[in-house]
Design an enzyme around this catalytic site. Structure first.
Site, PDB file in Angstrom:
ATOM      1  N   GLU A  57       0.868  -1.300   0.040  1.00  6.10           N
ATOM      2  CA  GLU A  57      -0.044   0.009   0.146  1.00  6.10           C
ATOM      3  C   GLU A  57       0.963   1.230  -0.174  1.00  6.10           C
ATOM      4  OE1 GLU A  57      -2.958   0.217  -0.767  1.00  6.10           O
ATOM      5  OE2 GLU A  57      -3.378  -1.768  -0.771  1.00  6.10           O
ATOM      6  N   GLN A  62       0.205   6.994  -5.285  1.00  7.56           N
ATOM      7  CA  GLN A  62       0.741   7.565  -6.238  1.00  7.56           C
ATOM      8  C   GLN A  62       1.485   6.796  -7.175  1.00  7.56           C
ATOM      9  OE1 GLN A  62      -0.370  11.389  -6.701  1.00  7.56           O
ATOM     10  NE2 GLN A  62      -1.870  10.067  -5.702  1.00  7.56           N
ATOM     11  N   LEU A 100      11.622   4.576  -7.358  1.00  2.11           N
ATOM     12  CA  LEU A 100      10.233   4.545  -7.107  1.00  2.11           C
ATOM     13  C   LEU A 100       9.768   5.843  -6.672  1.00  2.11           C
ATOM     14  CD1 LEU A 100       8.853   1.648  -4.794  1.00  2.11           C
ATOM     15  CD2 LEU A 100       7.972   2.415  -6.785  1.00  2.11           C
ATOM     16  N   GLY A 101      10.644   6.920  -6.446  1.00  3.34           N
ATOM     17  CA  GLY A 101      10.442   8.120  -5.952  1.00  3.34           C
ATOM     18  C   GLY A 101       9.609   8.381  -4.696  1.00  3.34           C
ATOM     19  N   TYR A 102       9.041   9.599  -4.560  1.00  2.68           N
ATOM     20  CA  TYR A 102       8.489   9.946  -3.228  1.00  2.68           C
ATOM     21  C   TYR A 102       9.309   9.225  -2.067  1.00  2.68           C
ATOM     22  CZ  TYR A 102       4.576  12.256  -5.188  1.00  2.68           C
ATOM     23  OH  TYR A 102       3.781  13.042  -5.935  1.00  2.68           O
TER      24      TYR A 102
END
Length: 400
Positions: A57, A62, A100-102
Site C-alpha cells: 500500500e 501515487q 520509485l520516487g517519493y
DNA sequence: AACTCGGGGAT
DNA sequence: ATCCCAGAGTT
C-alpha cells in the site's frame, strides 16, 4: 475530512449515503462478482501478512501497479518482515526504493516499523484509529491495510475509488475536500459488510482497469454500467472534476561527471529538500532557467570548489538530460570535470555494481547509463587496441 | 487551502 | 504536451 471525525456524524452521513445509493447491497454483490471474475493476479493479493500488505500500500501511493511490480518482491526478499525492516540501515532501505520516487514513503515506512517493533511486538494495528497514527499512513491507506489484512470494516478513498464513486453517484464537486466530503460516506457505506477488504480492492481494481480517466473509461465492461449516474447523464468523461494544477517550474541543473577509470564520483545530496540524502552525480541548480554555456562553467566550477575544494576544471559538455522531477521540469547539463582534490566521504567513486546497490537518483542512473553506452560505442568504433584520436568529441547528444 | 515530494505510462 | 496514479505531511 479527518479520521478524528465524530463517529455519530459519520454514521449519519452513511445513512444519507444509503439514500443516495439505493439497493446498496445489490450493487456490492455485482461489484464483488465482477471482481472475482476479472481481478488481476497481483503478488500482494497472495498474502494475508499485514506487513506485506502494508509495504504494497505504501509503494502504491501515487504509483501504478505496473511500476510497483518491479520493486515489491525484491523489497520483501530483502526485508522479509517488520523486524528486518526496522533493523536495516536506512541507506539500504532507500537503495531498495531507488527509482520509485517519493522517498519520504520509505523513510516513514522504516520509522513506523521501528515504532511497532519496539512498542507493539511488531504487530500492525487492527483498527484505523491506531493505524493512522503511524507515519506515512493516512485515512485511506489505513483503511486499505486493515480491511485487506484483518477484515476490519474501514473504507478506502484513493484516486481510483474517488473516480468510481464520483461517476456512480454523479458527484460534480471539484476534486479535493468538497468531493471527498461527499465520497467518504459512500465508501464507508459500501464496506459496511462482511467482505470489506474485497470491496475495497474491487473499487480500486474497477478504477484501475475499467473506470479509467476521461474517455478511456470502458463502461461496457463495468458491473455498474446500468446504475451509473454519470453514464446516464453522459458526464463520465468530465468526472471527477479535477482542479487546475500549478505549472511546472523550469530549472537547469549543472552536473559534474568526474571519472576515475570506469567509476563515477557520487556525492550525497544535502540533508533537506528534494531527493535529500540520496547519492547522485554532483548536481547544482543554476538559479536561472536558461544559463549560457559560459555561465554554466562558472557556476559549476564555483559550486564544485565549495563542495570539494581546489580548482575544478570544467571540460566538455557531454549530454543534456531532461526530466520532470516533482513539480519542476529540469534540464540537466552534464560536463566532464577534473578535480585536483580528493573527495571525502560520503562522496565516493562508485563502480557499476555499486551504482546498482546505492540509493541514487533516477537522473543519475539514466545519465550514467547514457555515458556508458557512449563509451561502449566509442570503443567499438575506434577498436580496443587504439587510443582515441579525435581531438574533438561529438557534440552533446540530443535530449533523451 | 496550497504546497512539497518522483517517476512513469497512457493518451 | 497533459494527465494522473492503491496520498500524506507540512505550512
Amino acid at each position: 475530512m479527518t479520521a478524528a471525525e465524530p463517529e455519530g456524524e459519520r454514521e449519519g452521513e452513511r445513512g444519507a449515503a444509503r439514500e443516495q445509493l439505493p439497493a446498496l447491497a445489490e450493487r456490492r454483490t455485482q461489484l464483488l462478482a465482477w471482481y472475482r471474475r476479472a481481478h488481476r493476479d497481483l503478488p500482494w493479493r497472495r498474502t494475508r501478512d499485514p506487513y506485506a500488505i502494508w509495504v504494497s500500500e505504501i509503494m502504491l501511493q501515487q504509483t501504478r501497479v505496473e511500476t510497483v511490480l518491479a520493486y515489491y518482491d525484491r523489497f520483501l526478499a530483502r526485508f522479509p518482515d517488520l523486524f528486518a525492516l526496522a533493523a536495516a540501515p536506512l541507506d539500504d532501505v532507500l537503495a531498495a526504493w531507488s527509482g520509485l520516487g517519493y522517498y519520504r514513503r520509505a523513510r516513514f515506512l522504516k520509522s513506523a516499523a521501528e515504532l511497532l517493533a519496539r512498542d507493539a511486538g511488531g504487530r500492525f494495528p487492527r483498527d484505523v484509529a491506531a493505524a493512522v497514527l503511524l507515519p506515512g499512513i493516512g485515512r485511506s491507506t489505513a483503511g486499505a491495510i486493515v480491511s485487506i489484512a484483518y477484515g476490519t470494516r474501514a473504507a478506502v478513498l484513493d484516486g481510483n475509488v474517488k473516480r468510481v464513486l464520483a461517476r456512480l453517484a454523479g458527484l460534480a464537486e471539484l476534486d479535493g475536500a468538497p468531493l471527498e466530503k461527499r465520497a467518504w460516506p459512500l465508501a464507508e457505506a459500501l464496506v459496511d459488510c462482511d467482505a470489506p477488504g474485497d470491496v475495497n480492492q474491487s473499487l480500486m481494481e474497477l478504477g484501475a482497469t475499467v473506470c479509467l480517466p476521461f474517455a478511456a473509461a470502458r463502461c461496457e465492461e463495468c458491473p455498474w454500467r446500468d446504475g451509473c449516474r454519470a453514464r446516464a447523464a453522459g458526464t463520465v468523461e468530465s468526472l471527477p472534476q479535477s482542479r487546475p494544477r500549478a505549472a511546472l517550474r523550469e530549472e537547469t541543473w549543472l552536473v559534474a561527471v568526474v571519472r576515475r577509470g570506469s567509476r563515477f564520483l557520487l556525492r550525497r545530496r544535502p540533508p533537506t529538500g528534494l531527493l535529500h540524502d540520496l547519492f547522485e552525480l554532483p548536481a547544482f541548480e543554476s538559479g536561472s532557467a536558461a544559463p549560457d554555456e559560459a555561465q554554466c562553467r562558472r557556476l559549476l566550477a564555483r559550486a564544485l570548489a565549495a563542495q570539494f575544494g581546489g580548482a575544478p576544471q570544467i571540460g566538455d559538455e557531454l549530454l543534456l538530460h531532461r526530466q520532470v522531477i516533482s513539480n519542476r521540469r529540469v534540464a540537466l547539463r552534464a560536463f566532464a570535470v577534473t578535480l585536483d582534490t580528493r573527495p571525502r566521504p560520503p562522496a565516493r567513486f562508485a563502480t557499476a555494481a555499486e551504482l546498482r546497490e546505492l540509493a541514487i537518483t533516477t537522473a543519475t542512473r539514466k545519465i550514467v547509463a547514457r555515458l556508458r553506452a557512449e563509451a561502449t560505442r566509442t570503443a567499438a568504433l575506434s577498436g580496443p587496441a587504439r587510443a582515441r584520436t579525435s581531438k574533438r568529441p561529438p557534440p552533446p547528444a540530443a535530449a533523451s
